[in-house]
Design a protein around this motif. Structure first.
Motif, PDB file in Angstrom:
ATOM      1  N   PRO A  23       0.216   6.842  -3.998  1.00 42.79           N
ATOM      2  CA  PRO A  23      -0.398   7.878  -4.393  1.00 42.79           C
ATOM      3  C   PRO A  23      -1.888   7.564  -4.564  1.00 42.79           C
ATOM      4  O   PRO A  23      -2.609   8.530  -4.697  1.00 42.79           O
ATOM      5  CB  PRO A  23       0.244   8.074  -5.952  1.00 42.79           C
ATOM      6  CG  PRO A  23       1.333   7.504  -5.654  1.00 42.79           C
ATOM      7  CD  PRO A  23       1.558   6.250  -4.871  1.00 42.79           C
ATOM      8  N   SER A  24      -2.408   6.279  -4.768  1.00 41.72           N
ATOM      9  CA  SER A  24      -3.732   6.093  -4.785  1.00 41.72           C
ATOM     10  C   SER A  24      -4.475   6.193  -3.498  1.00 41.72           C
ATOM     11  O   SER A  24      -5.702   5.921  -3.569  1.00 41.72           O
ATOM     12  CB  SER A  24      -4.059   4.979  -5.603  1.00 41.72           C
ATOM     13  OG  SER A  24      -3.295   3.641  -4.850  1.00 41.72           O
ATOM     14  N   LEU A  25      -3.738   6.015  -2.503  1.00 43.14           N
ATOM     15  CA  LEU A  25      -4.462   6.112  -1.066  1.00 43.14           C
ATOM     16  C   LEU A  25      -5.251   7.370  -0.842  1.00 43.14           C
ATOM     17  O   LEU A  25      -4.753   8.535  -1.115  1.00 43.14           O
ATOM     18  CB  LEU A  25      -3.471   5.877  -0.037  1.00 43.14           C
ATOM     19  CG  LEU A  25      -2.799   4.421   0.059  1.00 43.14           C
ATOM     20  CD1 LEU A  25      -1.740   4.604   0.991  1.00 43.14           C
ATOM     21  CD2 LEU A  25      -3.580   3.128   0.144  1.00 43.14           C
ATOM     22  N   SER A  26      -6.406   7.186  -0.269  1.00 45.72           N
ATOM     23  CA  SER A  26      -7.078   8.553   0.161  1.00 45.72           C
ATOM     24  C   SER A  26      -6.763   8.979   1.524  1.00 45.72           C
ATOM     25  O   SER A  26      -5.778   8.570   1.983  1.00 45.72           O
ATOM     26  CB  SER A  26      -8.778   8.048   0.332  1.00 45.72           C
ATOM     27  OG  SER A  26      -8.909   6.981   1.451  1.00 45.72           O
TER      28      SER A  26
ATOM     29  N   HIS B 283      -7.244   6.622   4.500  1.00 45.82           N
ATOM     30  CA  HIS B 283      -6.237   5.641   4.599  1.00 45.82           C
ATOM     31  C   HIS B 283      -4.784   6.064   5.127  1.00 45.82           C
ATOM     32  O   HIS B 283      -4.342   5.537   5.980  1.00 45.82           O
ATOM     33  CB  HIS B 283      -6.151   5.034   3.104  1.00 45.82           C
ATOM     34  CG  HIS B 283      -7.370   4.398   2.642  1.00 45.82           C
ATOM     35  ND1 HIS B 283      -7.655   4.530   1.048  1.00 45.82           N
ATOM     36  CD2 HIS B 283      -8.178   3.573   3.181  1.00 45.82           C
ATOM     37  CE1 HIS B 283      -8.831   3.671   1.079  1.00 45.82           C
ATOM     38  NE2 HIS B 283      -9.072   3.065   2.320  1.00 45.82           N
TER      39      HIS B 283
ATOM     40  N   LEU C 278       0.760  -1.261  -0.040  1.00 46.87           N
ATOM     41  CA  LEU C 278      -0.076   0.112  -0.058  1.00 46.87           C
ATOM     42  C   LEU C 278       0.730   1.195   0.000  1.00 46.87           C
ATOM     43  O   LEU C 278       0.722   2.250  -0.828  1.00 46.87           O
ATOM     44  CB  LEU C 278      -0.941  -0.005   1.213  1.00 46.87           C
ATOM     45  CG  LEU C 278      -1.874  -0.977   1.405  1.00 46.87           C
ATOM     46  CD1 LEU C 278      -2.547  -1.308   2.514  1.00 46.87           C
ATOM     47  CD2 LEU C 278      -3.102  -0.871   0.141  1.00 46.87           C
TER      48      LEU C 278
ATOM     49  N   GLU D  85       5.427  12.768  -6.061  1.00 44.71           N
ATOM     50  CA  GLU D  85       4.408  11.877  -5.633  1.00 44.71           C
ATOM     51  C   GLU D  85       4.817  11.294  -4.217  1.00 44.71           C
ATOM     52  O   GLU D  85       4.097  11.461  -3.186  1.00 44.71           O
ATOM     53  CB  GLU D  85       3.978  10.818  -6.643  1.00 44.71           C
ATOM     54  CG  GLU D  85       3.082  11.363  -7.958  1.00 44.71           C
ATOM     55  CD  GLU D  85       2.423  10.204  -8.532  1.00 44.71           C
ATOM     56  OE1 GLU D  85       3.046   9.065  -8.377  1.00 44.71           O
ATOM     57  OE2 GLU D  85       1.432  10.612  -9.440  1.00 44.71           O
ATOM     58  N   SER D  86       5.997  10.759  -4.355  1.00 43.05           N
ATOM     59  CA  SER D  86       6.232   9.965  -3.028  1.00 43.05           C
ATOM     60  C   SER D  86       6.545  11.021  -1.728  1.00 43.05           C
ATOM     61  O   SER D  86       6.323  10.565  -0.969  1.00 43.05           O
ATOM     62  CB  SER D  86       7.704   9.306  -3.404  1.00 43.05           C
ATOM     63  OG  SER D  86       8.698  10.046  -3.757  1.00 43.05           O
TER      64      SER D  86
ATOM     65  N   HIS E  18       4.267   0.922  -3.005  1.00 42.79           N
ATOM     66  CA  HIS E  18       3.734   0.704  -4.277  1.00 42.79           C
ATOM     67  C   HIS E  18       2.456   1.251  -4.834  1.00 42.79           C
ATOM     68  O   HIS E  18       2.295   1.574  -5.963  1.00 42.79           O
ATOM     69  CB  HIS E  18       3.647  -0.793  -4.646  1.00 42.79           C
ATOM     70  CG  HIS E  18       5.042  -1.669  -4.528  1.00 42.79           C
ATOM     71  ND1 HIS E  18       5.990  -1.690  -5.422  1.00 42.79           N
ATOM     72  CD2 HIS E  18       5.493  -2.434  -3.205  1.00 42.79           C
ATOM     73  CE1 HIS E  18       7.052  -2.308  -4.963  1.00 42.79           C
ATOM     74  NE2 HIS E  18       6.669  -2.799  -3.634  1.00 42.79           N
ATOM     75  N   GLN E  19       1.639   1.440  -3.860  1.00 45.08           N
ATOM     76  CA  GLN E  19       0.293   2.212  -4.192  1.00 45.08           C
ATOM     77  C   GLN E  19       0.027   3.449  -3.645  1.00 45.08           C
ATOM     78  O   GLN E  19      -1.247   3.769  -3.352  1.00 45.08           O
ATOM     79  CB  GLN E  19      -0.741   0.867  -3.981  1.00 45.08           C
ATOM     80  CG  GLN E  19      -0.559  -0.316  -4.601  1.00 45.08           C
ATOM     81  CD  GLN E  19      -1.640  -1.315  -4.305  1.00 45.08           C
ATOM     82  OE1 GLN E  19      -2.750  -0.857  -3.747  1.00 45.08           O
ATOM     83  NE2 GLN E  19      -1.358  -2.582  -4.268  1.00 45.08           N
TER      84      GLN E  19
ATOM     85  N   LEU F 263       3.264  12.036  -0.543  1.00 45.94           N
ATOM     86  CA  LEU F 263       2.950  10.811   0.595  1.00 45.94           C
ATOM     87  C   LEU F 263       3.467  10.941   1.704  1.00 45.94           C
ATOM     88  O   LEU F 263       2.811  10.503   2.778  1.00 45.94           O
ATOM     89  CB  LEU F 263       3.051   9.474  -0.365  1.00 45.94           C
ATOM     90  CG  LEU F 263       2.484   8.204   0.514  1.00 45.94           C
ATOM     91  CD1 LEU F 263       0.868   8.310   1.009  1.00 45.94           C
ATOM     92  CD2 LEU F 263       2.816   7.043  -0.218  1.00 45.94           C
TER      93      LEU F 263
END
Length: 1528
Positions: free
Chosen positions: A775-778, A781, A769, A829-830, A772-773, A833
């Protein structure tokens, strides 16, 4: 007075009531004064003088559009709309004016005219200069330029125009020139493009200017405008000119012949344009974008119709061939193993359309044969971009009708050459090309399975000629196994090469290896489908899915042919396991049989009649079909019930978690949380099938792969359910109360998750999560997972360490530190986050543990995350860089974070300004230090950074010079010391490049100092700070200046590394030295050479660099020389430093003279690279001094000329001094010449001094050892021949050469100099060179050498030491070491002084007989390790050198005639005193010479002398037998 009154009358409206014009005034003047015949010429002359005095030539040329007036003006004379008579009149007037002005100025009229026209030309170009750069003109500019060109053409017709002066004037303002205007100069025949370009003195500037404007032209050509036709015509003319001039018939663009200036410019422009569009393609451009259109425009220049006018010159074909070569060699970053793994991604369908279109355009002019020849030549001679090579092969196969035959022939030639000479490169290329062609389908090329079977499946295959070929094939296939796709392994196993029965073991071993690899990949040969496409390298289909496809395909084939498919019949015989276990069950799936048999039923019946279906299986099928017809509902209901049964434990867990949420949001129910968590724990154990003792995680180890975390599907469903519940519960609880008033539910929940089996799955899912994923977390989350991380940190003492897979650190990590790895901040992006997560985690912990000590916060949060929070806030928010203004301590950003529309940046700033968080961030261990900042900044990837280049530079300047540099060292700063800042930066930079923290960076981004990826701007900051230090004030007083700080850093780091001769230690040190060298090369050369004082005639200070060369770089030099880059860097720095001296020549001579004794390796390196260094040295010296080259540089030049003259047919002049310098130059020239024999050349040295031959022999010995150790060096046999010829020359001239094998550091002059020219490991291997030359020793010469036996025994002892120690032993084992060190002296690596230079042990002239006997005795004691009759001890590892050379000794060499008599006479001459030892040695030798096989001595595993092993075996056998006979 009259004139003034006239002016007043003309201007004052008061007189006469109106203002009179000049015409009226002049008319009145005419009426008042009548001119006689003599007056008219005088008036004309006066008028001409008046015009000359007030004439502005620039305005005269540009007056083209003045306002309409009745009077005659110059602008009317040259108006472009006027009649031709006016134009002629204006041109005549301008020409006359220019001649007059030139006469007054004393310059040629043509030069003045050119300057005036150039000024007008530039003014026209600058008339519409706007912010966006342009290359096209406006209509108004074109009109003005047309008129200007008419004037220029008339001036040309009158021979009043200098093209050269005009071009030079234009180049002075080249940035103002419009490309269209330059093109129109060419079209109007004013100045041709070639003439204009050739007039510029700086080729690089011309290339940069023209490349830039051509790129702009491409962009504006495709843009919607009304002048697109003009742009296309410009592009066509420019390209034709560049191609015609750059690729003439007599031009060699590969660089073997120096091309002319214009050719260089043309080729460079075309190469730069192609490189820029290829880089744009590699970066990825969106179709329809401006960049996409520009690339398409440039690719359009490769259309054949553009070269119709020059097609007969062959230039276009050479240009296309050169272009293809550049494409294939553009940025070759991928290795062959990468190509093997990734080539399916480079098929024709997946190649960018622009690139495949370019290939097709190139294919139009180049014939198929030329294409294949070009491909083959590039692949054989250069490093290539495998993606471009293989995509070109795919395009070739698809687009050319005869490509299949050509590629087949090419692959066949490659295979023939590979097996003929065991050439691995040809083998790899053949397989890659065949596989790439097979990817395009059977219509373009046979499948890989068919090709492999045709190439190796018959007795006529390439591999069937010998056992050597078979071994080569299977060795190659075995090496490919780790990189192979399962498809290819399956082909090799199912269609193996045809192998004779006696070599069947080779095939069996490979098949076992391939099957093991397939098992690792979870692919089964037995389960492979009947119709799988083995030519593709795609993922293997699931067995059940492939079986269904096989059944459908078999039914389809049966429908078309009416016969049982051949694949089904073959499987029933050869693949019976798959046929019975998978195919038949899928074919015989029970169903309701149709009344009229369909194709499936007919195929089943045909198989039954052919006895391909077992009767029992067929009857079961028929019975099952009848059952399905009778009870269809029961089966359907049974299939519906099964999933619900499987879902039951998960449903119960979901219900329990839902009930927990009700308890969390209701404060009165907080007391029931423990009971509710117990229910959840029970349901979780049931869902996962956990045992009772699974809750105990003590002693457990968690293995986690960050790159590819794996979870079983059922575990992932459970973990997702738990994480979702935790996030929802947290958000629901935070809507009711802050974290510090929510009770202990979160801590209880996390402890429930920390089970032995569940914790690895939980951490793996968190890795998926966050890493690897992310940027897609709300927002919910991120907040929930941050709180979960805090509570995991709270329980850190009860949790096991996490062992994260490579390339992260191998040590175990506490769970809180794991989140530091999972949350990098390399990209925008990273970083976003990471900022969200850190803000949420810090805010939650500050609020949750507000009433507790900061120690709790320290344990719950990872220091790395807190530092990353500070790092990102500093980077992103300029207001955070100002001194903090304390806010209300009660304010907290936690509540805003729980809102659906959370403003993360505002929340981060709020947290930053909060007093409690500031106090936390200032704690020791949590404060962001200068070193921490550098480590994080190095990981930033500039191409995807949130800051622009300018913003990033401004941030770096603030961080270094305003924040960390003035900060005290106690808080992580530099105390204002710029040198400390530079030292820390270099330290961190080298640590980063040696580490693996950039493991998932893009391979295309390169840090400037190495292959490691990272933020290249940090190295730029180092360059800036190093320049500031160089320009800083000199130290006060007369204290000796300190060396450069860089060498201190390098010395400290190198001393910290382990010293040793094992491969790991040497590779680590070599890697460190490579980083040191790259940093030095990135800094000014003055770092290597300190500047001399202007007041003193002193040499520059090079001591630090000399020490680095002698102690470190020398051990990684090759054949007595450093690499070209560091050598050239040193000499640049030397000349720069000398140029600042009062006497440059003296400073250079002093430095180079010091080099002869302190660092001779720099001089031999200069000799090796002299052809490349000499032009640059001459140029640099002429810039700093008008005097000739310094004496010492001329000495190098003379040594080079002497070496060249030796190999020339003419007589060689006397060798200049010093002799070792001439010997080095001669050695390098001989090596470059590559002659088979140098005996004739050595004959020219008869008149030279003896020292020259001795030194040449030393360099030849080093070359021999290099040939063994370096794969790319000259062949060992050839080097051995060179050594033998030099040795023969020495022996003929009776020159003693044995002292070369007795060199030590203690020797003055000769020994010290020579030992500083060779790496330590080569000096340690001198025994190998000694015994390699044993068969070339002259018996007559040895009679005169008293020290020969002493040297021979000493070399043998050292050789034994090399073998026993195995290149890694610093001391001997107690069984051998004590006696040998005491009696014979230490061998290489065995010196009592440590692992430095080898001590000269063994026998010496003048030693007592007892010592000589002891030495021979130790030799005899150590000899059995070479004997095949006695096994070596298991701790005696084989030397890495032995593995690097050919240790095989042919049988015929062992049977060669010995040279026993020479050895006997040598012994007699050495042991002149009569003694029992001498008698027994002679008796022993008499026996050994008559019955040599009785000695039982043969080269054992330590023999490393190749084909000369017989003489070595005889000599060591004699020594051993002598020792045994003497009772030693």
């Amino acid at each position: 007075m009259s004139a003034s009154r006239a002016r007043g009358a003309a201007s004052d409206p008061g007189h006469g009531g109106r203002r009179r014009a000049w015409v009226e005034l002049l008319a009145g003047r005419v009426r008042r004064q009548q001119l006689g015949p003599e007056g008219e010429p005088k008036v004309g002359e006066s008028a001409v003088r008046l015009l000359r005095r007030h004439l502005n030539l620039g305005d005269l040329v540009l007056e083209v559009d003045g306002p309409p007036r009745k009077q005659l003006c110059l602008n009317r004379l040259i108006d472009y709309d006027g009649p031709g008579a006016h134009t002629d009149l204006s041109s005549s007037l301008i020409g006359s004016a220019l001649r007059d002005q030139a006469a007054q100025l004393g310059v040629p009229a043509a030069v003045l005219s050119s300057q005036v026209v150039a000024s007008g030309f530039v003014q026209v170009c600058e008339a519409d200069a706007g912010p966006p750069p342009k290359v096209l003109m406006t209509p108004d500019q074109r009109k003005k330029l047309s008129s200007l060109f008419e004037i220029a053409q008339n001036l040309l017709a009158q021979s009043m125009f200098s093209r050269l002066s005009f071009c030079q004037e234009l180049w002075k303002v080249q940035n103002s020139l419009l490309l269209e205007a330059v093109w129109r100069l060419h079209v109007q025949n004013i100045v041709s493009l070639q003439e204009l370009l050739e007039s510029h003195a700086d080729s690089q500037a011309v290339v940069a200017w023209l490349s830039r404007d051509l790129r702009l032209l491409c962009e504006q050509t495709e843009a919607p405008c009304q002048h697109a036709d003009v742009a296309r015509a410009m592009l066509s003319d420019f390209v034709q000119m560049l191609v015609l001039r750059g690729f003439q018939k007599n031009v060699d663009v590969r660089g073997t012949v120096e091309p002319e200036w214009m050719t260089q410019v043309a080729v460079a422009v075309l190469e730069r344009m192609l490189a820029s569009v290829l880089e744009a393609l590699a970066a990825g451009i969106q179709e329809g974008s401006a960049a996409h259109k520009a690339v398409s425009c440039w690719f359009s220049v490769f259309s054949g119709h553009m070269y119709r006018s020059i097609i007969s010159t062959e230039s276009p074909k050479r240009f296309f061939c050169h272009t293809l070569t550049q494409i294939l060699t553009h940025k070759p970053v991928l290795k062959v193993s990468d190509a093997v793994q990734m080539q399916r991604e480079w098929s024709f369908a997946r190649t960018p359309p622009l690139l495949s279109g370019l290939y097709r355009r190139l294919f139009v002019i180049l014939s198929p044969e030329e294409l294949v020849d070009c491909l083959q030549e590039v692949l054989e001679t250069r490093e290539v971009n495998w993606q471009h090579v293989l995509s070109c092969v795919s395009t070739l196969v698809i687009c050319l009708p005869d490509a299949q035959q050509l590629v087949n022939g090419w692959v066949s030639r490659l295979l023939a050459h590979a097996f003929e000479s065991c050439d691995l490169d040809s083998m790899v290329l053949a397989f890659l090309v065949a596989r790439q062609a097979a990817l395009e389908g059977p219509a373009a090329f046979p499948s890989y399975a068919a090709w492999f079977q045709a190439a190796f499946g018959s007795a006529r295959g390439f591999h069937s000629c010998s056992k050597k070929a078979l071994v080569f094939l299977f060795k190659f296939l075995s090496d490919l196994v780790p990189f192979e796709a399962p498809r290819y392994l399956q082909v090799h196993v199912l269609h193996p090469p045809l192998v004779p029965s006696k070599y069947r073991a080779l095939l069996t071993d490979y098949v076992a290896l391939a099957r093991t690899r397939l098992a690792d990949l979870k692919v089964s040969i037995e389960n492979m489908g009947l119709y799988e496409d083995l030519s593709s390298a795609g993922d293997v289909t699931e067995p059940h899915r492939q079986t269904s496809q096989d059944v459908e395909k078999a039914i389809m084939v049966f429908e078309h042919t009416g016969k049982i498919p051949a694949a089904v019949l073959e499987a029933s015989i050869f693949r019976r396991s798959y046929y019975l276990s998978h195919f038949l069950p899928a074919l015989l799936t029970p169903r309701v049989l149709p009344r009229v048999p369909d194709s499936r039923a007919v195929l089943i019946e045909s198989l039954r009649r052919a006895e391909k279906i077992p009767p029992s299986l067929y009857s079961t099928y028929r019975q099952a079909c009848s059952t399905v017809r009778e009870k269809p509902e029961d089966a359907a209901s049974r299939r519906e019930v099964e999933p619900s049964c499987a879902e039951e434990p998960l449903g119960l867990l979901t219900t329990a978690l839902r009930e927990l949420r009700a308890s969390v949001t209701d404060p009165p129910q907080h007391d029931a949380l423990s009971a509710q968590m117990a229910v959840i724990s029970e349901q979780l154990r049931s869902a996962l099938g956990l045992s009772e003792d699974d809750s105990d995680v003590e002693g457990a180890q968690v293995q986690l792969s960050v790159r590819a975390p794996e979870l079983r599907p059922w575990e992932q469903r459970v973990v997702d359910l738990l994480l979702t519940s935790f996030c929802q519960n947290l958000m629901a609880a935070s809507s009711v109360a802050p974290p510090d008033r929510q009770g202990p539910w979160a801590a209880h929940f996390v402890r429930t998750l920390c089970r032995r089996r569940l914790l690895p799955a939980l951490l793996s899912r968190l890795c998926q999560l966050l890493h690897h994923q992310g940027p897609s977390l709300s927002a919910s989350h991120v907040v929930g997972l941050a709180a979960l991380a805090v509570h995991l940190g709270e329980s850190r003492s009860a949790l096991p360490e996490v062992h994260v897979g490579p390339p992260t650190p191998a040590r175990g990590l506490p769970v809180p530190e794991l989140f530091d790895i999972l949350l990098p901040c390399r990209t925008q992006e990273s970083s976003a986050l990471c900022l969200k997560f850190c803000t949420a985690a810090i805010s939650y912990s500050l609020c949750k543990f507000s009433s507790q000590s900061h120690d709790i916060l320290y344990s719950c949060l990872s220091p790395g995350l807190i530092k990353k929070f500070q790092f990102i806030v500093f980077r992103w928010f300029s207001e955070a860089r100002d001194p903090p203004s304390w806010e209300d301590p009660a304010s907290s950003p936690w509540r805003p974070l729980c809102l659906p529309s959370a403003d993360w940046q505002q929340a981060a700033l709020c947290l930053w300004k909060q007093r409690t968080s500031r106090e936390l961030l200032q704690r020791e261990g949590l404060r962001l230090t200068y070193r921490d900042w550098l480590q994080l900044e190095l990981e930033i990837q500039p191409e995807v950074d949130s800051l622009s280049d300018t913003e990033r530079r401004d941030f770096h300047q603030w961080a270094i010079h305003q924040h960390f540099l003035p900060a005290p060292s106690a808080t992580g700063g530099c105390d204002g010391d710029l040198e400390v800042a530079c030292t820390t930066l270099v330290d961190v930079l080298m640590d980063f490049c040696q580490s693996s923290r950039s493991y998932d960076h893009s391979e295309n981004s390169d840090l400037v100092v190495g292959g490691c990826t990272g933020n290249r701007d940090i190295f730029s900051r180092l360059q800036e700070m190093a320049a500031d230090l160089e320009q800083g004030p000199a130290p006060l007083g007369h204290a000796a200046p300190r060396g450069h700080f860089l060498f201190g850093v390098f010395c400290r780091r190198l001393q910290a590394l382990a010293r040793g001769w094992d491969v790991a230690s040497r590779l680590q040190r070599q890697r460190e030295l490579l980083m040191c060298k790259r940093i030095l090369l990135g800094l000014p050369p003055s770092v290597l050479v300190g500047s001399p004082c202007l007041e003193q005639l002193a040499a520059p200070d090079c001591d630090d660099f000399f020490h680095l060369v002698n102690s470190e770089l020398r051990n990684f030099s090759h054949d007595g020389a450093l690499t070209h880059d560091i050598t050239a860097h040193f000499f640049r720095g030397l000349l720069n430093a000398c140029s600042r001296s009062r006497d440059p020549s003296l400073a250079a001579d002093l430095t180079l003279t010091a080099c002869q004794t302190q660092c001779p390796l720099l001089l031999t390196s200069a000799l090796l690279w002299w052809p490349h260094l000499e032009p640059e040295l001459h140029h640099r010296w002429r810039r700093c001094s008008q005097s000739p080259l310094p004496t010492e540089l001329r000495r190098l030049q003379e040594a080079q000329h002497f070496a060249a003259s030796v190999l020339s047919p003419l007589a060689a002049p006397p060798a200049p001094s010093p002799a070792w310098l001439c010997a080095a130059a001669l050695h390098f020239v001989i090596r470059r010449a590559g002659k088979e024999s140098i005996r004739q050349e050595l004959g020219q040295l008869d008149s030279q001094g003896e020292e020259l031959l001795v030194f040449l022999f030393f360099f030849s010995l080093m070359g021999l050892l290099s040939s063994h150790l370096t794969p790319q060096a000259i062949g060992s046999l050839k080097a051995l021949d060179v050594c033998a010829e030099v040795l023969g020359c020495l022996q003929r001239k009776r020159i003693s050469w044995l002292p070369l094998f007795q060199l030590t550091e203690a020797d003055a002059g000769l020994g010290r100099t020579l030992l500083r020219l060779a790496p330590d490991h080569q000096v340690r291997l001198l025994p190998v060179a000694f015994y390699s030359l044993l068969s070339y020793f002259d018996k007559d010469a040895l009679l005169q050498e008293d020290a020969f036996l002493h040297v021979a025994v000493n070399m043998y002892l050292k050789l034994v030491g090399l073998f026993v120690a195995g290149e890694t032993g610093a001391v001997w084992t107690p069984a051998h070491g004590g006696e040998l060190q005491a009696q014979a002296g230490a061998g290489p690596g065995l010196s009592p002084d440590g692992p430095g230079r080898p001590a000269l042990g063994g026998l010496r002239p003048g030693q007592p007989l007892l010592a000589q006997r002891a030495a021979v005795g130790t030799l005899t004691a150590a000899l059995p390790v070479f004997s095949p009759g006695r096994p070596r001890k298991p701790d005696n590892k084989c030397s890495s050198f032995s593995a690097a050379v050919d240790t095989s000794v042919p049988k015929k060499e062992l049977l060669r005639r010995g040279r026993g008599n020479a050895q006997m006479l040598t012994l007699l001459s050495v042991f002149k005193s009569p003694s029992l030892f001498t008698v027994r040695v002679l008796n022993t030798f008499g026996k050994t010479s008559m019955r040599r096989p009785a000695l039982g001595i043969s080269p054992g595993p330590g023999c490393v002398f190749g084909g000369r092993g017989a003489a070595w075996a005889q000599h060591t056998g004699f020594l051993a037998a002598a020792g045994r006979e003497c009772g030693l």
